[in-house]
Structure formats: C-alpha cells, structure tokens
Design a protein around this motif. Structure first.
Motif, PDB file in Angstrom:
ATOM      1  N   ALA A 243       0.897  -1.221   0.051  1.00  0.00           N
ATOM      2  CA  ALA A 243      -0.088  -0.007   0.238  1.00  0.00           C
ATOM      3  C   ALA A 243       1.017   1.240   0.062  1.00  0.00           C
ATOM      4  CB  ALA A 243      -0.894  -0.100   1.216  1.00  0.00           C
ATOM      5  N   ASP A 244       2.108   1.378   0.885  1.00  0.00           N
ATOM      6  CA  ASP A 244       3.015   2.341   0.936  1.00  0.00           C
ATOM      7  C   ASP A 244       3.427   2.632  -0.697  1.00  0.00           C
ATOM      8  OD1 ASP A 244       2.874   2.499   3.318  1.00  0.00           O
ATOM      9  OD2 ASP A 244       4.897   1.482   3.899  1.00  0.00           O
ATOM     10  N   ALA A 245       3.686   1.523  -1.626  1.00  0.00           N
ATOM     11  CA  ALA A 245       3.976   1.996  -2.960  1.00  0.00           C
ATOM     12  C   ALA A 245       3.046   2.724  -3.698  1.00  0.00           C
ATOM     13  CB  ALA A 245       4.613   0.686  -3.639  1.00  0.00           C
ATOM     14  N   TYR A 246       2.002   2.452  -3.330  1.00  0.00           N
ATOM     15  CA  TYR A 246       0.820   3.127  -4.021  1.00  0.00           C
ATOM     16  C   TYR A 246       0.332   4.522  -3.507  1.00  0.00           C
ATOM     17  CZ  TYR A 246       0.616  -1.027  -6.930  1.00  0.00           C
ATOM     18  OH  TYR A 246       0.682  -1.913  -7.838  1.00  0.00           O
ATOM     19  N   GLY A 247       1.102   4.991  -2.177  1.00  0.00           N
ATOM     20  CA  GLY A 247       0.638   6.110  -1.661  1.00  0.00           C
ATOM     21  C   GLY A 247       0.327   6.063  -0.044  1.00  0.00           C
ATOM     22  N   GLY A 248       0.450   4.910   0.481  1.00  0.00           N
ATOM     23  CA  GLY A 248       0.163   4.717   1.763  1.00  0.00           C
ATOM     24  C   GLY A 248      -1.325   4.938   2.238  1.00  0.00           C
ATOM     25  N   GLU A 249      -1.530   5.910   3.193  1.00  0.00           N
ATOM     26  CA  GLU A 249      -2.820   6.204   3.804  1.00  0.00           C
ATOM     27  C   GLU A 249      -3.842   6.643   2.664  1.00  0.00           C
ATOM     28  OE1 GLU A 249      -4.127   5.385   6.593  1.00  0.00           O
ATOM     29  OE2 GLU A 249      -2.520   4.261   7.028  1.00  0.00           O
ATOM     30  N   GLU A 250      -3.044   7.260   1.629  1.00  0.00           N
ATOM     31  CA  GLU A 250      -3.907   8.188   0.467  1.00  0.00           C
ATOM     32  C   GLU A 250      -3.886   7.076  -0.713  1.00  0.00           C
ATOM     33  OE1 GLU A 250      -2.070  11.833  -0.146  1.00  0.00           O
ATOM     34  OE2 GLU A 250      -2.561  12.672   1.886  1.00  0.00           O
ATOM     35  N   ASP A 269       8.057  10.380 -13.287  1.00  0.00           N
ATOM     36  CA  ASP A 269       8.033   9.166 -12.236  1.00  0.00           C
ATOM     37  C   ASP A 269       7.115   9.277 -11.459  1.00  0.00           C
ATOM     38  OD1 ASP A 269       9.419   6.764 -11.350  1.00  0.00           O
ATOM     39  OD2 ASP A 269      11.352   7.763 -11.188  1.00  0.00           O
ATOM     40  N   LEU A 270       5.758   9.046 -11.348  1.00  0.00           N
ATOM     41  CA  LEU A 270       4.831   9.104 -10.318  1.00  0.00           C
ATOM     42  C   LEU A 270       5.005   8.425  -9.306  1.00  0.00           C
ATOM     43  CD1 LEU A 270       1.782  10.188 -12.494  1.00  0.00           C
ATOM     44  CD2 LEU A 270       3.029  11.595 -11.086  1.00  0.00           C
ATOM     45  N   GLY A 271       5.128   6.986  -9.710  1.00  0.00           N
ATOM     46  CA  GLY A 271       5.191   5.979  -8.603  1.00  0.00           C
ATOM     47  C   GLY A 271       6.425   6.194  -7.497  1.00  0.00           C
ATOM     48  N   LEU A 272       7.470   6.521  -7.963  1.00  0.00           N
ATOM     49  CA  LEU A 272       8.574   6.997  -7.072  1.00  0.00           C
ATOM     50  C   LEU A 272       8.369   8.274  -6.134  1.00  0.00           C
ATOM     51  CD1 LEU A 272      11.348   6.382  -5.949  1.00  0.00           C
ATOM     52  CD2 LEU A 272      12.214   7.521  -7.928  1.00  0.00           C
ATOM     53  N   LYS A 273       7.565   9.091  -6.875  1.00  0.00           N
ATOM     54  CA  LYS A 273       7.178  10.450  -6.330  1.00  0.00           C
ATOM     55  C   LYS A 273       6.199  10.270  -5.137  1.00  0.00           C
ATOM     56  CE  LYS A 273       8.713  13.769  -9.759  1.00  0.00           C
ATOM     57  NZ  LYS A 273       7.961  14.937 -10.961  1.00  0.00           N
ATOM     58  N   THR A 274       5.385   9.475  -5.503  1.00  0.00           N
ATOM     59  CA  THR A 274       4.093   8.964  -4.483  1.00  0.00           C
ATOM     60  C   THR A 274       4.915   8.337  -3.258  1.00  0.00           C
ATOM     61  OG1 THR A 274       2.802   8.610  -6.307  1.00  0.00           O
ATOM     62  CG2 THR A 274       2.174   7.513  -4.164  1.00  0.00           C
ATOM     63  N   VAL A 275       5.905   7.343  -3.568  1.00  0.00           N
ATOM     64  CA  VAL A 275       6.525   6.829  -2.417  1.00  0.00           C
ATOM     65  C   VAL A 275       7.247   7.689  -1.708  1.00  0.00           C
ATOM     66  CG1 VAL A 275       8.144   4.940  -1.711  1.00  0.00           C
ATOM     67  CG2 VAL A 275       6.678   4.537  -3.661  1.00  0.00           C
ATOM     68  N   ILE A 276       7.973   8.466  -2.224  1.00  0.00           N
ATOM     69  CA  ILE A 276       8.964   9.289  -1.347  1.00  0.00           C
ATOM     70  C   ILE A 276       8.146  10.301  -0.345  1.00  0.00           C
ATOM     71  CG2 ILE A 276      11.052   8.984  -2.549  1.00  0.00           C
ATOM     72  CD1 ILE A 276      10.702  11.705  -4.029  1.00  0.00           C
ATOM     73  N   ARG A 277       7.002  10.591  -0.811  1.00  0.00           N
ATOM     74  CA  ARG A 277       6.033  11.569  -0.054  1.00  0.00           C
ATOM     75  C   ARG A 277       5.731  11.012   1.425  1.00  0.00           C
ATOM     76  NH1 ARG A 277       0.957  12.463  -3.595  1.00  0.00           N
ATOM     77  NH2 ARG A 277       0.201  13.240  -1.547  1.00  0.00           N
ATOM     78  N   ILE A 278       5.961   9.463   1.494  1.00  0.00           N
ATOM     79  CA  ILE A 278       5.708   8.979   2.655  1.00  0.00           C
ATOM     80  C   ILE A 278       7.084   9.075   3.352  1.00  0.00           C
ATOM     81  CG2 ILE A 278       5.285   6.703   4.014  1.00  0.00           C
ATOM     82  CD1 ILE A 278       3.912   6.114   1.392  1.00  0.00           C
ATOM     83  N   PRO A 279       6.997   9.735   4.576  1.00  0.00           N
ATOM     84  CA  PRO A 279       8.392  10.058   5.524  1.00  0.00           C
ATOM     85  C   PRO A 279       9.236   8.818   5.516  1.00  0.00           C
ATOM     86  CG  PRO A 279       6.572  11.228   6.531  1.00  0.00           C
ATOM     87  CD  PRO A 279       5.947  10.312   5.487  1.00  0.00           C
ATOM     88  N   TYR A 280       8.880   7.732   5.940  1.00  0.00           N
ATOM     89  CA  TYR A 280       9.565   6.372   6.136  1.00  0.00           C
ATOM     90  C   TYR A 280      10.414   6.277   4.861  1.00  0.00           C
ATOM     91  CZ  TYR A 280      10.909   1.559   7.304  1.00  0.00           C
ATOM     92  OH  TYR A 280      11.663   0.630   7.642  1.00  0.00           O
TER      93      TYR A 280
END
Length: 407
Positions: A243-250, A269-280
């Motif tokens: 789920a984190d790879a797709y945006g975590g809580e969002e 690179d939307l997939g990677l940009k989505t992932v790095i928005r998650i602090p972890y």
C-alpha cells in the motif's frame, strides 16, 4: 468472512461492492473451479492486485474454506528495478509462503539481459516508447514466460493459472458480476474463467486461467492490503508496504500506477514520487536522478551514429542510413558511476536511519558491465568505429544519394 467489521466510511455507498461480498464472490469462483484442477500456479508481479489475489486465496485455503490442491506454485517476477517497498514486500511474502510448504521461485532475467547490464555493458540506449521499447519484454515477460512453461511442464495433471486481473466497477451490476459469456462453455457471469490448451512443448494437460478478484474495486484491494490482511485472523500478511508503494494512507485516493524506478517509458516518475512523499521512504529520493540520466544518455554526444550508406543483406539501402545507435564507452562508464552513486546515497541514508537498503545494481552486475566494456562489446551491426553522433557528417539519404557537408 464474517461481517464483524462495520466501517461505513470504508465500505459504504449504495453502488459500492462491500468487502464481505467481494470476498464471497471470490470464494464462489474458487470453489467452482479450484477443485477441478490438481495444481494452482500464480504469476506474481508484486503489485497491489497480484498481492491481494495471492494472499486472499492462500488465506482461504489456510482457513479451511477452500480445499487445498495437490500443489500451489508462486513465480515472482524480479526485474531488479521495482520500487523498494514492492521488492521488500515481495521477498517477505515469498519467505512466508515457503515456510508454509508452497513452491516459490523468484524469476530474474539472465545476467546479460538485465536492465543495467544490457544498457551499460552492451551499450544499448535507454528504452523509449517509439522504436526501442526493449525493457518490459526482456526483463519481465520473457523470463516469466520461460519459468512458467518450465514449472507447468514439471507438474502432472491439470493446471489452474490464477491471475490478479481486475475488471473494476464495470463488472458490478446489482451486487453481482455481470460479465459476457466466457470461452469453452463458461456460463454467463463467469467469463473470468477460460480454458486454454497451451502450445508450449513439455506442458501436459489442459490449462485454465482464473481471475478470482476480477470483480474487486480498487477500494476493496486497498481495504484488504491496509486493514484486513495484516490482522492475525486474516493471516497477518505484511502487505502494508505494498500500500505504501501506491501512496500509503492516501493510496486509494491517488490510485497510482507503479513501475520500475525511474521508468524510462513514463513521462513522469509518479510511482517513485508517490512513495517518497511517505516520510519512512523519503530516503530513496535520490532515485529520482535515474530518469534525467536516461534522458542525458539519449543525447547525440553520448552515442554513435552510422556515417554512410548502409546496405542490407538483400542489397537494399537501410531506410535510416545515419541513425543514432549505441552508447559510447565514455557514456557507459559515466552512467555506471552515476547509478552507483545514486544507490550509495540512498543506502548511506538507509544505514543511518535503519531502513531497508536499495538494490538495483549489485556487485555481480557491476562486474559484468565492466567486463563487457573491457571486451569492447557492442550491439549487433556496430563495432565502435562509428563516429560520435554529434560529429558533423555529409548527409546521406534513403535513396543512397549524398549531400556533402557544407564548409
């Protein structure tokens, strides 16, 4: 599944397929077709749909709601370029399944066909969506096809290939699946089951394919991955990283698509940009440097070019006699250093923060790239003697005529 979890904010809505109903329809399709096959085989990509499919079905077997077949096989595609959370989640899932006695195989392309080895060792330019889309087939489709044919050929009896294909909302009408008739006499409403007779040598018996989550909506998938699957009563699966790879809580709201890190075929690179928005996962942000690197490598200054009239085997003239070709040796070494630096930057932060390491280019692959460069390896029909693509040349046309360079 019982209806003990009443969460209208997650499962409510008159047009929304409720979670228990989604699982019940999956169970019905598996009960109808699963027992008619001796062996079940999953082609596992590591994405949200294949992860949900695999964990739901195995849970139903472990819970005694589905009879166990003679064998369950899981073949996991490892492109070496997946988003870090998907790679880690896939590895953990494979370890768990092996401990349950399930056959698991991680499928990787041969060393010389892997993304960076092929590109930097052989000199093939980064893939594009026009004339050079080589990556998906080479690092994923071909290895998985070969592994599936081999595994299926090892099994005696009938085979059920279970896929994570979903139809989504268009498959839902009045609380039931409304599908067109399937092949081989399948009833209306059960078109997700198809029997096929494989042509591959060594494969015995008739093979059928089944997509038991075809009717699931994206909300059902994320509800399973984020809420239910991690619960002990549903198997305690480690699916939160998916789920984190797709945006975590969002994740449900974003409904992002994932692919390779720095995908050379995607506009962004939307997939990677989505992932790095998650602090972890923010420490893997340096991977964003891969896509600009690929763009740089496509430039004429980093490639060779055919310089004159090129004749084919039949004597005709090549349609594009001055086409750009492979990466120069200098560009390959430069790119290798950049990729290693990007990976090292990620992993320095990973060690400092106690996070998972990034592994897109390992020591074996690096050594092979350097070996191929030292052996002066080039793609077919290139020998490295061609001029650099930014060198001014006489113009050569498709009919073989030449326009001298104006000085």
């Amino acid at each position: 599944m019982s209806g003990r979890f009443d969460q209208p904010t997650l499962f409510g809505g008159a047009q929304r397929l409720v979670y228990d109903e989604a699982v019940e329809l999956t169970l019905q399709s598996m009960q109808a077709y699963g027992p008619t096959h001796d062996h079940w085989v999953f082609a596992f990509s590591g994405g949200k749909d294949s992860t949900a499919t695999l964990t739901v079905i195995v849970h139903l077997v472990e819970a005694g709601r589905l009879p166990r077949p003679k064998s369950i096989s899981v073949l996991s595609a490892d492109t070496r370029m997946e988003l870090t959370p998907l790679t880690i989640a896939g590895n953990l899932l494979m370890e768990r399944l092996r401990s349950m006695g399930i056959y698991c195989e991680v499928v990787t392309a041969p060393l010389d066909k892997r993304f960076f080895v092929y590109m930097l060792g052989r000199g093939v330019p980064p893939p594009n969506n026009n004339t050079l889309r080589w990556c998906t087939r080479q690092i994923k489709v071909d290895p998985m096809t070969a592994a599936l044919e081999r595994r299926i050929g090892e099994l005696d009896g009938s085979i059920l290939m279970i896929t994570g294909v979903r139809q989504g909302e268009s498959a839902i009408r009045d609380g039931r699946i409304a599908m067109s008739c399937g092949k081989d006499g399948a009833e209306c409403g059960q078109g997700w089951y198809q029997q096929v007779l494989p042509e591959a040598k060594g494969i015995r018996g008739k093979i059928a394919t089944l997509a038991p989550l075809l009717h699931w909506r994206v909300c059902n998938v994320f509800d399973w991955l984020k809420i239910y699957a991690p619960m002990a009563e549903y198997g305690a699966w480690e699916t939160s990283m998916v789920a984190d790879a797709y945006g975590g809580e969002e994740a449900e709201e974003i409904n992002a698509r994932t692919g390779c890190v720095g995908c050379a075929l995607a506009s962004e690179d939307l997939g990677l940009k989505t992932v790095i928005r998650i602090p972890y996962w923010s420490y893997i942000e340096p991977l964003l440097g891969l896509k600009p690197l690929y763009r740089e490598l496509r430039q004429p200054t980093n490639r060779l070019r055919k310089s004159g009239v090129e004749r084919l085997k039949d004597g005709s003239i090549a349609a594009n006699p001055q086409r750009m070709g492979p990466l120069t040796m200098e560009a390959r070494l430069y790119a290798l250093d950049r990729v290693l630096s990007i990976q090292a930057e990620c992993n320095e932060a990973a060690i400092r923060l106690g996070r998972p390491l990034v592994d897109i280019l390992n020591a074996e692959e690096e050594a092979r790239i350097r070996e191929l460069i030292s052996l002066n390896t080039w793609p077919d029909k290139w020998d490295g003697e061609e001029p650099r693509a930014d060198t001014p040349l006489d113009a050569v046309y498709a009919d073989g005529s030449v326009q001298p360079l104006l000085m």
